[in-house]
Write a protein that holds these residues in place. Structure first.
Motif, PDB file in Angstrom:
ATOM      1  N   PHE A 195       0.833  -1.204   0.000  1.00 15.84           N
ATOM      2  CA  PHE A 195       0.000   0.000   0.000  1.00 15.84           C
ATOM      3  C   PHE A 195       0.866   1.252   0.000  1.00 15.84           C
ATOM      4  N   ARG A 196       0.651   2.104  -0.980  1.00 20.07           N
ATOM      5  CA  ARG A 196       1.410   3.353  -1.042  1.00 20.07           C
ATOM      6  C   ARG A 196       0.494   4.467  -1.520  1.00 20.07           C
ATOM      7  N   TYR A 197       0.543   5.586  -0.800  1.00 23.73           N
ATOM      8  CA  TYR A 197      -0.276   6.715  -1.201  1.00 23.73           C
ATOM      9  C   TYR A 197       0.457   7.453  -2.317  1.00 23.73           C
ATOM     10  N   GLU A 198       0.184   7.035  -3.567  1.00 26.04           N
ATOM     11  CA  GLU A 198       0.840   7.639  -4.724  1.00 26.04           C
ATOM     12  C   GLU A 198      -0.228   8.195  -5.642  1.00 26.04           C
ATOM     13  N   ARG A 199       0.198   8.952  -6.664  1.00 26.79           N
ATOM     14  CA  ARG A 199      -0.775   9.462  -7.619  1.00 26.79           C
ATOM     15  C   ARG A 199      -1.140   8.331  -8.576  1.00 26.79           C
ATOM     16  N   ASP A 236       0.926  -6.433 -11.057  1.00 21.85           N
ATOM     17  CA  ASP A 236       0.036  -5.588 -11.868  1.00 21.85           C
ATOM     18  C   ASP A 236       0.726  -5.174 -13.181  1.00 21.85           C
ATOM     19  N   ARG A 237       1.980  -4.730 -13.037  1.00 18.04           N
ATOM     20  CA  ARG A 237       2.720  -4.283 -14.233  1.00 18.04           C
ATOM     21  C   ARG A 237       3.148  -5.457 -15.103  1.00 18.04           C
ATOM     22  N   LEU A 238       3.411  -6.584 -14.483  1.00 17.68           N
ATOM     23  CA  LEU A 238       3.783  -7.791 -15.228  1.00 17.68           C
ATOM     24  C   LEU A 238       2.648  -8.175 -16.179  1.00 17.68           C
ATOM     25  N   ALA A 273      -1.738   4.718 -14.932  1.00 15.69           N
ATOM     26  CA  ALA A 273      -1.539   3.383 -15.497  1.00 15.69           C
ATOM     27  C   ALA A 273      -0.326   2.721 -14.852  1.00 15.69           C
ATOM     28  N   GLY A 274      -0.514   1.519 -14.318  1.00 19.30           N
ATOM     29  CA  GLY A 274       0.615   0.802 -13.718  1.00 19.30           C
ATOM     30  C   GLY A 274       1.051   1.339 -12.369  1.00 19.30           C
ATOM     31  N   ARG A 275       0.311   2.268 -11.804  1.00 22.66           N
ATOM     32  CA  ARG A 275       0.651   2.773 -10.473  1.00 22.66           C
ATOM     33  C   ARG A 275      -0.630   2.892  -9.651  1.00 22.66           C
ATOM     34  N   TYR A 276      -0.700   2.106  -8.606  1.00 20.03           N
ATOM     35  CA  TYR A 276      -1.924   2.049  -7.804  1.00 20.03           C
ATOM     36  C   TYR A 276      -1.595   2.289  -6.342  1.00 20.03           C
ATOM     37  N   ARG A 277      -2.626   2.512  -5.541  1.00 22.12           N
ATOM     38  CA  ARG A 277      -2.392   2.700  -4.105  1.00 22.12           C
ATOM     39  C   ARG A 277      -2.363   1.351  -3.390  1.00 22.12           C
ATOM     40  N   GLN A 278      -2.987   0.359  -3.996  1.00 22.19           N
ATOM     41  CA  GLN A 278      -2.763  -1.022  -3.563  1.00 22.19           C
ATOM     42  C   GLN A 278      -2.261  -1.781  -4.780  1.00 22.19           C
ATOM     43  N   HIS A 279      -1.064  -2.340  -4.682  1.00 24.92           N
ATOM     44  CA  HIS A 279      -0.565  -3.173  -5.774  1.00 24.92           C
ATOM     45  C   HIS A 279       0.007  -4.441  -5.156  1.00 24.92           C
ATOM     46  N   THR A 280       0.269  -5.423  -5.996  1.00 26.38           N
ATOM     47  CA  THR A 280       0.742  -6.701  -5.443  1.00 26.38           C
ATOM     48  C   THR A 280       2.162  -7.003  -5.898  1.00 26.38           C
ATOM     49  N   GLN A 281       2.965  -7.391  -4.948  1.00 27.66           N
ATOM     50  CA  GLN A 281       4.354  -7.720  -5.258  1.00 27.66           C
ATOM     51  C   GLN A 281       4.653  -9.191  -4.989  1.00 27.66           C
ATOM     52  N   ILE A 282       5.544  -9.709  -5.819  1.00 29.90           N
ATOM     53  CA  ILE A 282       6.173 -10.989  -5.539  1.00 29.90           C
ATOM     54  C   ILE A 282       7.611 -10.637  -5.199  1.00 29.90           C
ATOM     55  N   ASN A 303       7.778   2.013 -15.910  1.00 29.55           N
ATOM     56  CA  ASN A 303       8.294   0.887 -16.693  1.00 29.55           C
ATOM     57  C   ASN A 303       9.067  -0.158 -15.890  1.00 29.55           C
ATOM     58  N   ALA A 304       9.245   0.057 -14.594  1.00 34.05           N
ATOM     59  CA  ALA A 304       9.989  -0.929 -13.802  1.00 34.05           C
ATOM     60  C   ALA A 304       9.077  -2.105 -13.452  1.00 34.05           C
ATOM     61  N   VAL A 305       9.491  -3.306 -13.830  1.00 38.09           N
ATOM     62  CA  VAL A 305       8.695  -4.476 -13.439  1.00 38.09           C
ATOM     63  C   VAL A 305       9.277  -5.162 -12.203  1.00 38.09           C
ATOM     64  N   VAL A 328      20.035   4.439  -8.090  1.00 36.36           N
ATOM     65  CA  VAL A 328      20.347   4.370  -6.663  1.00 36.36           C
ATOM     66  C   VAL A 328      19.222   3.700  -5.876  1.00 36.36           C
ATOM     67  N   ARG A 329      18.043   3.579  -6.480  1.00 35.80           N
ATOM     68  CA  ARG A 329      16.874   2.964  -5.847  1.00 35.80           C
ATOM     69  C   ARG A 329      16.349   3.865  -4.725  1.00 35.80           C
ATOM     70  N   GLY A 330      15.053   3.781  -4.526  1.00 35.77           N
ATOM     71  CA  GLY A 330      14.413   4.691  -3.596  1.00 35.77           C
ATOM     72  C   GLY A 330      14.600   4.365  -2.121  1.00 35.77           C
TER      73      GLY A 330
HETATM   74  P1  ATP Z   1       8.647   3.119  -9.147  1.00 36.20           P
HETATM   75  O1  ATP Z   1       9.961   3.685  -9.538  1.00 36.20           O
HETATM   76  O2  ATP Z   1       7.838   2.659 -10.327  1.00 36.20           O
HETATM   77  O3  ATP Z   1       7.884   3.974  -8.200  1.00 36.20           O
HETATM   78  P2  ATP Z   1       9.639   1.695  -6.896  1.00 36.20           P
HETATM   79  O4  ATP Z   1      11.085   1.932  -6.996  1.00 36.20           O
HETATM   80  O5  ATP Z   1       8.841   2.501  -5.942  1.00 36.20           O
HETATM   81  O6  ATP Z   1       8.980   1.772  -8.358  1.00 36.20           O
HETATM   82  P3  ATP Z   1       9.841  -0.881  -5.583  1.00 36.20           P
HETATM   83  O7  ATP Z   1       9.592  -0.329  -4.262  1.00 36.20           O
HETATM   84  O8  ATP Z   1      11.189  -1.361  -5.914  1.00 36.20           O
HETATM   85  O9  ATP Z   1       9.353   0.149  -6.700  1.00 36.20           O
HETATM   86  O10 ATP Z   1       8.776  -2.018  -5.895  1.00 36.20           O
HETATM   87  C1  ATP Z   1       9.067  -3.152  -6.694  1.00 36.20           C
HETATM   88  C2  ATP Z   1       8.137  -3.234  -7.872  1.00 36.20           C
HETATM   89  O11 ATP Z   1       6.782  -3.118  -7.473  1.00 36.20           O
HETATM   90  C3  ATP Z   1       8.301  -2.148  -8.914  1.00 36.20           C
HETATM   91  O12 ATP Z   1       9.349  -2.441  -9.802  1.00 36.20           O
HETATM   92  C4  ATP Z   1       6.966  -2.155  -9.607  1.00 36.20           C
HETATM   93  O13 ATP Z   1       6.882  -3.178 -10.566  1.00 36.20           O
HETATM   94  C5  ATP Z   1       6.013  -2.473  -8.480  1.00 36.20           C
HETATM   95  N1  ATP Z   1       5.385  -1.250  -7.926  1.00 36.20           N
HETATM   96  C6  ATP Z   1       5.907  -0.354  -7.055  1.00 36.20           C
HETATM   97  N2  ATP Z   1       5.014   0.608  -6.760  1.00 36.20           N
HETATM   98  C7  ATP Z   1       3.886   0.318  -7.451  1.00 36.20           C
HETATM   99  C8  ATP Z   1       2.593   0.917  -7.554  1.00 36.20           C
HETATM  100  N3  ATP Z   1       2.280   2.020  -6.873  1.00 36.20           N
HETATM  101  N4  ATP Z   1       1.679   0.338  -8.373  1.00 36.20           N
HETATM  102  C9  ATP Z   1       1.974  -0.790  -9.075  1.00 36.20           C
HETATM  103  N5  ATP Z   1       3.162  -1.410  -9.009  1.00 36.20           N
HETATM  104  C10 ATP Z   1       4.122  -0.879  -8.212  1.00 36.20           C
END
Ligand code: ATP
Ligand code: MG
Length: 423
Positions: free
Chosen positions: A111-115, A308-310, A118-127, A278-280, A256-258
């Motif tokens: 869960f992330r409070y983001e704008r 989601d992005r995959l 497409a491909g960016r949600y406030r609830q997304h699923t990670q593996i 574009n980051a998967v 550098v990654r966030g």
């Molecule tokens: P971005 O640069 O896109 O914000 P991030 O560096 O915040 O990505 P990570 O925290 O490394 O992303 O998360 C791993 C992966 O989860 C990302 O590569 C992306 O595929 C996915 N991801 C991250 N945030 C979101 C989101 N808000 N909605 C959908 N997928 C997401």
């Protein structure tokens, strides 16, 4: 008033869920081959865990967390990522005591409070996966190789792997000072966020998306020139291992990654057609995190990819997903045979046959057309005649061949045609 899903959240309807399940199935198999086992951690944790684990100056902690007080006034946060929780569990259960190397994976919502876009949600699923306990660059290269293996099994093409190192406790401060000094000259031209970052976290300026900042960082000193010999050696080894198995990567000195916790290797895998998002998958090494969270001094490395992005990427490449097939449709002719039909379909399903039925009383023509629509391989007709004679009338929908057989024979005929993967 109609109540809709909350902004930035969405429903994964059955047609899309088929894709998710397929991805999970493939990924679970590959994790098993590499010795990763699954961990499930809570969706919410103490806020402090994420502040300490992710870092106070990160975007996630500064502005993206869903934080709330529970009824006793404790500050809790919906997990924005999976590493902090996995390591908390690893420490809480002293998993480090039973094995020199622990390899974990997880699948779940973040869960992330983001704008939302497409491909960016406030609830997304990670593996995600974490390998805890080894400092060896073998593991860094292996984890990247495993990701590539996953993408290959999914049939995804045209992905690019970007690689960098962010140094360690010894050499990063040296680079940080160099960078700060270099960027200070252009302080006034930096965006507001980066002006802030200049003192708090100058490395983050390197991956700022604002074009004026991008221009300023173009010729910054390269961290590769500031690495200590240990980090230098490590980075060289990772690259050599990847070369060895012919995995192509691009060295990106701006990567550098966030998240604050990374040391040495960082990487990102992206698919260009996804546009701005574009980051998967992305990840890196974190050799101080476990200790910072109260554990023993122990290295680790991990990654996370967004399902989601995959799915968007796989749809873009028109990758087809295997669908559950219908083996037989049971056409019921009249109310009188309902009990017979109920029993028959029960037996078919007990025999692991996918059988469908319409519960309403419809014409035979109607039922056949429905059987065609759902792609059923066979139709069995349950009518008075069949009950009386104690026979099964079965029709192969492809060959149009119809025959009268007994129950055992019907089951055998159907099973001979079913090549569905049984799990
Ligand atoms: P971005 O640069 O896109 O914000 P991030 O560096 O915040 O990505 P990570 O925290 O490394 O992303 O998360 C791993 C992966 O989860 C990302 O590569 C992306 O595929 C996915 N991801 C991250 N945030 C979101 C989101 N808000 N909605 C959908 N997928 C997401
Ligand atoms: Mg982000």
């Amino acid at each position: 008033m109609e109540i809709n899903a909350v902004r930035g959240t969405r429903d994964i309807l059955p047609d899309e869920n088929i894709k998710w399940q397929y991805i999970e199935h493939i990924v679970r198999n590959i994790f098993a081959r590499y010795g990763y086992t699954e961990i499930k951690t809570p969706i919410f944790e103490r806020t402090e865990l994420f502040i300490r684990g992710i870092g106070e100056t990160t975007d996630i902690v500064e502005k993206e967390m869903y934080t709330f007080l529970d009824r006793k006034g404790r500050s809790l946060t919906l997990r924005p990522e999976g590493t902090a929780g996995a390591i908390r569990a690893f420490l809480e259960h002293k998993m480090f005591a039973s094995s020199p190397l622990t390899k974990l994976f997880y699948i779940g919502p973040m869960f992330r409070y983001e704008r939302p876009q497409a491909g960016r949600y406030r609830q997304h699923t990670q593996i995600g996966a974490e390998a805890l306990g080894s400092i060896n660059p073998f593991v860094d290269a292996e984890i990247i190789t495993m990701l590539i293996n996953i993408f290959e099994h999914l049939g995804l093409k045209n992905l690019s792997v970007e690689l960098n190192t962010v140094g360690c406790k010894e050499c990063r401060p040296v680079y940080r000072d160099k960078l700060q000094e270099y960027l200070a000259a252009s302080e006034n031209e930096l965006c507001e966020d980066c002006k802030n970052r200049l003192t708090r976290n100058p490395l983050r300026i390197l991956d700022c998306k604002v074009s004026s900042c991008k221009e300023i960082v173009k010729n910054v000193p390269d961290i590769a020139d500031s690495l200590c010999s240990d980090c230098q050696k490590h980075f060289d080894s990772v690259k050599k291992y990847l070369d060895l198995v012919e995995i192509k990567y691009i060295r990106n000195k701006f990567l550098v990654r966030g998240l604050d916790y990374y040391t040495k290797t960082v990487f990102e895998i992206s698919y260009e057609n996804l546009g701005a998002q574009n980051a998967v998958a992305a990840g890196g090494r974190y050799d101080n995190l476990i200790e910072e969270l109260g554990g023993p001094s122990m290295p680790g490395i991990g990654f996370a990819m967004g399902i989601d992005r995959l799915v968007i990427a796989m749809d873009d490449q028109k990758i087809s997903f295997p669908k559950e097939e219908v083996d037989v449709f049971l056409a019921i002719m009249g109310e009188e045979v309902a009990k017979y039909a109920f029993n028959l379909i029960h037996i078919l399903r007990k025999n692991d046959i996918h059988a469908e039925v319409l519960y309403e009383n419809k014409s035979l023509k109607n039922q056949f057309s429905y059987a065609g629509k759902i792609g059923s391989k066979f139709v069995i007709i349950a009518g008075e005649n069949e009950v009386l004679k104690n026979i099964i009338t079965i029709k192969n929908m492809e060959t149009k061949q119809q025959s009268e057989v007994n129950l055992e024979e019907a089951i055998a005929i159907i099973k001979a045609q079913v090549d569905r993967l049984k799990v």
